[in-house]
Design a protein around this motif. Sequence first.
Motif, PDB file in Angstrom:
ATOM      1  N   TYR A  48      47.235  44.877  36.245  1.00  0.00           N
ATOM      2  CA  TYR A  48      47.710  44.122  37.408  1.00  0.00           C
ATOM      3  C   TYR A  48      48.989  43.354  37.093  1.00  0.00           C
ATOM      4  O   TYR A  48      49.299  42.335  37.713  1.00  0.00           O
ATOM      5  N   VAL A  68      41.757  45.140  41.718  1.00  0.00           N
ATOM      6  CA  VAL A  68      42.932  45.643  41.003  1.00  0.00           C
ATOM      7  C   VAL A  68      43.317  47.032  41.512  1.00  0.00           C
ATOM      8  O   VAL A  68      44.512  47.340  41.667  1.00  0.00           O
ATOM      9  N   THR A 115      45.280  40.954  42.039  1.00  0.00           N
ATOM     10  CA  THR A 115      45.395  40.378  40.703  1.00  0.00           C
ATOM     11  C   THR A 115      44.172  39.520  40.401  1.00  0.00           C
ATOM     12  O   THR A 115      43.356  39.228  41.290  1.00  0.00           O
ATOM     13  N   ALA A 124      50.126  41.647  34.386  1.00  0.00           N
ATOM     14  CA  ALA A 124      50.096  40.330  33.757  1.00  0.00           C
ATOM     15  C   ALA A 124      50.074  40.458  32.240  1.00  0.00           C
ATOM     16  O   ALA A 124      49.627  41.472  31.690  1.00  0.00           O
TER      17      ALA A 124
END
Length: 228
Positions: A76, A121, A126, A78
Amino acid sequence: MPKPLIGVTTYLNQAQWGVWDLPAALLPAAYPRLVQASGGLAVLLPPDDPSAAAEAVARLDGLVVAGGADVEPVRYGAEPDTRTGPPARDRDSWELALIDAALAAGTPLLGICRGMQLLNVALGGTLVQHLDGHTEAVGVMGRHPVSPVPGTRYAATVPERAEVPTYHHQCVDVLGKNLLASAHADDGTVEAIELPSPAWALGVQWHPEMGEDLRVMRALVAAASVRR
């Protein structure tokens, strides 16, 4: 009428039994027992090549994506938090492919804990990588109440505020495309998500297999029976 066939995802870990210490496809027995108690036939789905997901889903009447390891943050967009667990890349790939196949085919889908997060996701959402207060202790389930959002599928299934068994340190942040929040904890954490009709796709952040309430799984089995 034949019982609907419900696939439940598993994970690969080293395990010991008898004289053996070998890689094994694992799933807590509470998952298939919940499916069985709710009127379905349970079949276990170990990680496979994602290209096999559509064929696997085509043979099922319903799909459960079980709890387990944290979703890898790269999925996602990150960077990993220091408190995020090690990745389970093969499982992420397989289960995301299963979710995509189930949504494309209209196969009823229930995501449990990690499964709910992965559903979010899969649809572009997120996750919050760490929060406190949703686990009693390491290896010990907590319990807390969740409140349904009126007018949702979850609220039609469990209309009252209900206490649920919970064990997670991650949760939904930004909702994925078309997903609705359908239950919340008292601290505002999203505890259930779903797609609007006619799709039957529901995710719950808690672990219904560790409790006595069959209603969520019975709703999946009922939807799978209609599809069958």
